[in-house]
Design a protein around this motif. Sequence first.
Motif, PDB file in Angstrom:
ATOM      1  N   LEU A   7       1.163  69.692 -43.599  1.00  0.00           N
ATOM      2  CA  LEU A   7       1.989  70.061 -43.893  1.00  0.00           C
ATOM      3  C   LEU A   7       2.577  69.138 -45.000  1.00  0.00           C
ATOM      4  CD1 LEU A   7       3.942  72.588 -41.270  1.00  0.00           C
ATOM      5  CD2 LEU A   7       2.992  73.288 -43.520  1.00  0.00           C
ATOM      6  N   GLN A   8       1.932  68.293 -44.322  1.00  0.00           N
ATOM      7  CA  GLN A   8       2.739  66.667 -44.774  1.00  0.00           C
ATOM      8  C   GLN A   8       1.794  66.744 -46.236  1.00  0.00           C
ATOM      9  OE1 GLN A   8       2.461  63.966 -41.936  1.00  0.00           O
ATOM     10  NE2 GLN A   8       4.757  64.159 -41.431  1.00  0.00           N
ATOM     11  N   GLU A   9       0.451  66.774 -46.297  1.00  0.00           N
ATOM     12  CA  GLU A   9       0.037  66.371 -47.390  1.00  0.00           C
ATOM     13  C   GLU A   9       0.367  67.464 -48.179  1.00  0.00           C
ATOM     14  OE1 GLU A   9      -4.502  66.804 -46.004  1.00  0.00           O
ATOM     15  OE2 GLU A   9      -4.114  64.851 -44.508  1.00  0.00           O
ATOM     16  N   LEU A  10       0.836  68.634 -48.243  1.00  0.00           N
ATOM     17  CA  LEU A  10       1.033  69.243 -49.466  1.00  0.00           C
ATOM     18  C   LEU A  10       3.143  69.273 -49.616  1.00  0.00           C
ATOM     19  CD1 LEU A  10      -0.960  71.778 -47.597  1.00  0.00           C
ATOM     20  CD2 LEU A  10      -1.713  70.717 -49.991  1.00  0.00           C
ATOM     21  N   SER A  11       3.060  68.277 -48.839  1.00  0.00           N
ATOM     22  CA  SER A  11       4.784  68.350 -49.679  1.00  0.00           C
ATOM     23  C   SER A  11       4.659  67.658 -51.214  1.00  0.00           C
ATOM     24  CB  SER A  11       5.155  67.549 -48.417  1.00  0.00           C
ATOM     25  OG  SER A  11       4.719  65.633 -48.313  1.00  0.00           O
ATOM     26  N   ILE A  12       6.192  68.275 -51.285  1.00  0.00           N
ATOM     27  CA  ILE A  12       6.788  67.481 -52.679  1.00  0.00           C
ATOM     28  C   ILE A  12       7.999  66.626 -52.311  1.00  0.00           C
ATOM     29  CG2 ILE A  12       7.949  68.061 -54.604  1.00  0.00           C
ATOM     30  CD1 ILE A  12       5.289  69.771 -55.549  1.00  0.00           C
ATOM     31  N   GLU A  13       7.872  65.448 -52.455  1.00  0.00           N
ATOM     32  CA  GLU A  13       9.609  64.590 -51.985  1.00  0.00           C
ATOM     33  C   GLU A  13       9.955  64.605 -54.154  1.00  0.00           C
ATOM     34  OE1 GLU A  13       9.353  60.995 -50.967  1.00  0.00           O
ATOM     35  OE2 GLU A  13       7.498  61.276 -49.162  1.00  0.00           O
ATOM     36  N   LEU A  14      11.746  64.903 -53.449  1.00  0.00           N
ATOM     37  CA  LEU A  14      12.338  64.428 -54.918  1.00  0.00           C
ATOM     38  C   LEU A  14      13.123  63.847 -54.252  1.00  0.00           C
ATOM     39  CD1 LEU A  14      12.715  68.503 -55.506  1.00  0.00           C
ATOM     40  CD2 LEU A  14      11.637  66.527 -56.978  1.00  0.00           C
ATOM     41  N   PRO A  15      14.072  62.959 -54.831  1.00  0.00           N
ATOM     42  CA  PRO A  15      15.040  61.674 -54.307  1.00  0.00           C
ATOM     43  C   PRO A  15      16.576  62.240 -53.555  1.00  0.00           C
ATOM     44  CG  PRO A  15      14.683  61.980 -56.991  1.00  0.00           C
ATOM     45  CD  PRO A  15      14.042  62.779 -56.311  1.00  0.00           C
ATOM     46  N   ILE A  16      16.572  61.944 -53.423  1.00  0.00           N
ATOM     47  CA  ILE A  16      18.168  61.642 -53.342  1.00  0.00           C
ATOM     48  C   ILE A  16      19.394  61.169 -53.891  1.00  0.00           C
ATOM     49  CG2 ILE A  16      20.242  61.579 -51.104  1.00  0.00           C
ATOM     50  CD1 ILE A  16      18.343  61.255 -48.814  1.00  0.00           C
ATOM     51  N   THR A  17      20.103  61.767 -54.977  1.00  0.00           N
ATOM     52  CA  THR A  17      20.874  61.489 -55.887  1.00  0.00           C
ATOM     53  C   THR A  17      21.974  60.912 -55.164  1.00  0.00           C
ATOM     54  OG1 THR A  17      21.055  63.190 -56.590  1.00  0.00           O
ATOM     55  CG2 THR A  17      19.360  62.873 -57.911  1.00  0.00           C
ATOM     56  N   SER A  18      22.502  60.322 -56.528  1.00  0.00           N
ATOM     57  CA  SER A  18      24.085  59.624 -55.919  1.00  0.00           C
ATOM     58  C   SER A  18      24.938  60.953 -56.047  1.00  0.00           C
ATOM     59  CB  SER A  18      24.887  58.317 -57.069  1.00  0.00           C
ATOM     60  OG  SER A  18      24.387  59.262 -58.801  1.00  0.00           O
ATOM     61  N   ALA A  19      24.450  61.897 -57.210  1.00  0.00           N
ATOM     62  CA  ALA A  19      25.585  63.057 -57.234  1.00  0.00           C
ATOM     63  C   ALA A  19      25.136  63.999 -55.966  1.00  0.00           C
ATOM     64  CB  ALA A  19      25.043  64.005 -58.339  1.00  0.00           C
ATOM     65  N   MET A  20      24.001  63.652 -54.752  1.00  0.00           N
ATOM     66  CA  MET A  20      23.764  64.895 -54.112  1.00  0.00           C
ATOM     67  C   MET A  20      25.285  63.856 -53.089  1.00  0.00           C
ATOM     68  SD  MET A  20      20.114  65.233 -53.860  1.00  0.00           S
ATOM     69  CE  MET A  20      19.263  65.371 -52.980  1.00  0.00           C
ATOM     70  N   ARG A  21      24.212  62.811 -52.780  1.00  0.00           N
ATOM     71  CA  ARG A  21      25.294  61.589 -51.791  1.00  0.00           C
ATOM     72  C   ARG A  21      27.601  62.256 -52.005  1.00  0.00           C
ATOM     73  NH1 ARG A  21      22.474  58.495 -48.447  1.00  0.00           N
ATOM     74  NH2 ARG A  21      20.033  58.075 -50.467  1.00  0.00           N
ATOM     75  N   GLN A  22      27.498  61.997 -53.012  1.00  0.00           N
ATOM     76  CA  GLN A  22      28.830  62.584 -53.495  1.00  0.00           C
ATOM     77  C   GLN A  22      28.988  63.846 -53.012  1.00  0.00           C
ATOM     78  OE1 GLN A  22      29.144  61.607 -57.583  1.00  0.00           O
ATOM     79  NE2 GLN A  22      29.179  59.250 -56.839  1.00  0.00           N
ATOM     80  N   THR A  23      28.328  64.781 -53.130  1.00  0.00           N
ATOM     81  CA  THR A  23      29.082  66.324 -53.069  1.00  0.00           C
ATOM     82  C   THR A  23      28.759  66.520 -51.406  1.00  0.00           C
ATOM     83  OG1 THR A  23      27.686  66.486 -54.327  1.00  0.00           O
ATOM     84  CG2 THR A  23      28.281  68.662 -52.649  1.00  0.00           C
ATOM     85  N   THR A  24      28.029  65.833 -50.702  1.00  0.00           N
ATOM     86  CA  THR A  24      28.014  66.125 -48.659  1.00  0.00           C
ATOM     87  C   THR A  24      27.684  64.808 -48.480  1.00  0.00           C
ATOM     88  OG1 THR A  24      27.293  67.593 -47.527  1.00  0.00           O
ATOM     89  CG2 THR A  24      26.300  67.136 -48.896  1.00  0.00           C
ATOM     90  N   ASP A  25      28.401  65.027 -47.012  1.00  0.00           N
ATOM     91  CA  ASP A  25      27.290  63.686 -46.134  1.00  0.00           C
ATOM     92  C   ASP A  25      26.290  63.870 -45.419  1.00  0.00           C
ATOM     93  OD1 ASP A  25      29.486  65.051 -44.695  1.00  0.00           O
ATOM     94  OD2 ASP A  25      29.904  62.654 -44.265  1.00  0.00           O
ATOM     95  N   GLN A  26      26.401  65.545 -45.219  1.00  0.00           N
ATOM     96  CA  GLN A  26      24.965  66.418 -44.592  1.00  0.00           C
ATOM     97  C   GLN A  26      23.781  66.632 -44.777  1.00  0.00           C
ATOM     98  OE1 GLN A  26      26.093  68.172 -41.495  1.00  0.00           O
ATOM     99  NE2 GLN A  26      28.647  68.509 -41.802  1.00  0.00           N
ATOM    100  N   PRO A  27      23.021  65.811 -43.939  1.00  0.00           N
ATOM    101  CA  PRO A  27      21.402  65.498 -44.778  1.00  0.00           C
ATOM    102  C   PRO A  27      20.404  66.960 -44.986  1.00  0.00           C
ATOM    103  CG  PRO A  27      21.584  64.216 -42.987  1.00  0.00           C
ATOM    104  CD  PRO A  27      22.697  64.885 -43.099  1.00  0.00           C
ATOM    105  N   ALA A  28      21.092  68.098 -44.023  1.00  0.00           N
ATOM    106  CA  ALA A  28      20.763  69.045 -44.836  1.00  0.00           C
ATOM    107  C   ALA A  28      21.269  69.703 -45.890  1.00  0.00           C
ATOM    108  CB  ALA A  28      20.853  70.292 -43.053  1.00  0.00           C
ATOM    109  N   ARG A  29      22.339  69.281 -46.534  1.00  0.00           N
ATOM    110  CA  ARG A  29      23.079  69.878 -47.292  1.00  0.00           C
ATOM    111  C   ARG A  29      22.380  69.444 -49.007  1.00  0.00           C
ATOM    112  NH1 ARG A  29      29.038  71.461 -45.207  1.00  0.00           N
ATOM    113  NH2 ARG A  29      28.708  73.340 -44.158  1.00  0.00           N
ATOM    114  N   TRP A  30      21.594  68.025 -48.786  1.00  0.00           N
ATOM    115  CA  TRP A  30      21.378  67.070 -49.526  1.00  0.00           C
ATOM    116  C   TRP A  30      19.606  67.929 -49.587  1.00  0.00           C
ATOM    117  CZ3 TRP A  30      20.940  61.972 -46.966  1.00  0.00           C
ATOM    118  CH2 TRP A  30      22.759  61.132 -46.842  1.00  0.00           C
ATOM    119  N   GLY A  31      18.744  68.287 -48.536  1.00  0.00           N
ATOM    120  CA  GLY A  31      18.058  69.298 -48.400  1.00  0.00           C
ATOM    121  C   GLY A  31      18.458  70.313 -49.518  1.00  0.00           C
TER     122      GLY A  31
END
Lengths: 225, 224
Positions: A7-31
């Motif tokens: 699963l890790q080998e096939l995963s894709i990563e996207l950055p945590i943007t400043s807009a995401m951090r401003q919207t919420t402080d919950q990691p699951a919601r950044w997800g």
Amino acid sequence: MAKLTELQELSIELPITSAMRQTTDQPARWGAIAVEAYLEMQGFGVDRDDCYWRNPLEKGAIADVMLREFGRLECVVMGDEANVEPGIDRLGYVMVVVKEKSIAILGFADQWPIDAENVMSIDDWMLWLGELVMGSQAIGQMPEFEELWQDAVGRMALVARLNRLYREKEAWEWRYEGEKVLRGEGRELAGASREDGVNEARIDFQDLAESVMERLACVWQNPNP
Amino acid sequence: MADGNGEQLGLNQQLHALMDEYLALPVGHPQRRVLVNRIVRSIQRSGKLWRPTGTDVEFYEDALMLTWRHFWRNLWEQTTAKTGAYCEPDCAVIARLNEHLRMRVHDLAVEARSEAAQRANPRQDRESGEWTDPIEQVPAPTSEPGLRSVVEDWLEQDETLQQVHVRGKPEITVTWLIREYLLADRKWKEVSAMADVPISTLSSFYDRECRSRLQVFCRDEGYC
């Protein structure tokens, strides 16, 4: 079906943007926000206004993603499964790993609880969504099945459950397992006052389940659109 | 140097081979999305994406997200067979992506600097001699406790909420469930044990009867 390293080998990563951090402080919601971006990049539509967690009157544990024409998904941070409230209206669960500056989209499970056995890679997830579309189109064209759903999203949810049956059960079991799925959609047995009435209604459901499953299996065995 | 170039060429050829494979499939073919994954993974795993240094590091994540969105938009049109700039056979994919990424970091850095310049300057208090930043004087947005008490008042006052209940369980009303599940922040398992009603029944009652009312209330009160 897949192991964690796979699963890790096939995963894709996207950055945590400043807009995401401003919207919420919950990691699951950044997800959830990263999953929305990923789905949009893959050409799907997402309805941000319809997701629960953006309402301030929603519980902290919820991090849903509304995938247009499919239904509601829940974003689950790996290792945090115990804090997830598996809502009954979820089409499935997207597993993510939250890193310091990025979100790795790891896989997808179409049932709860999640264990390594039922998580598919994101490649298989994309294929699964394709199968749902094909299945939904195929049975949507057949007027004899129309009473089985209320709308297109309801039809997709039904196709998702029948797809699990298709993957996990032998063909001879479809009739009886399919009956349970169709009845689980909240339909009462008609004319159920007498024993033979119940049996007749059940046989009707089994016939219906068998013919729906045969139609779907036909589409999924020859996946050329 | 020669090795590095060779590798770069190899990756570029690989990416174009994947794009060709994609384009050979009919529009709407499920394998197309798998190929998109493979293309992105090849780029992410290559370690060849540019990274800023120094103070520009703080803009990297935002610039990277913009770059991925740009990449997807310029690969191809999802609904038609039209291809974008990255599919052109002579496109050096990583070089082009890195150029875009570098420009986005630059733009964001310039933007942040001009915003900082426009911000009100800190002031020194004459008596105490302390410096204060006007931005720090702006009150934080209203926190949830305020909203909670508004919901509590609503539950208290709106008697119609008491009349809608789980079938066969007159005591399990909209009021009760919002109070015990949402406001008390309990899990479904606990609420289910308290109510002696299965989780699936409670959760679907909540979706059907409580959430929509909460949403309407929230909108009417101007919270969302």
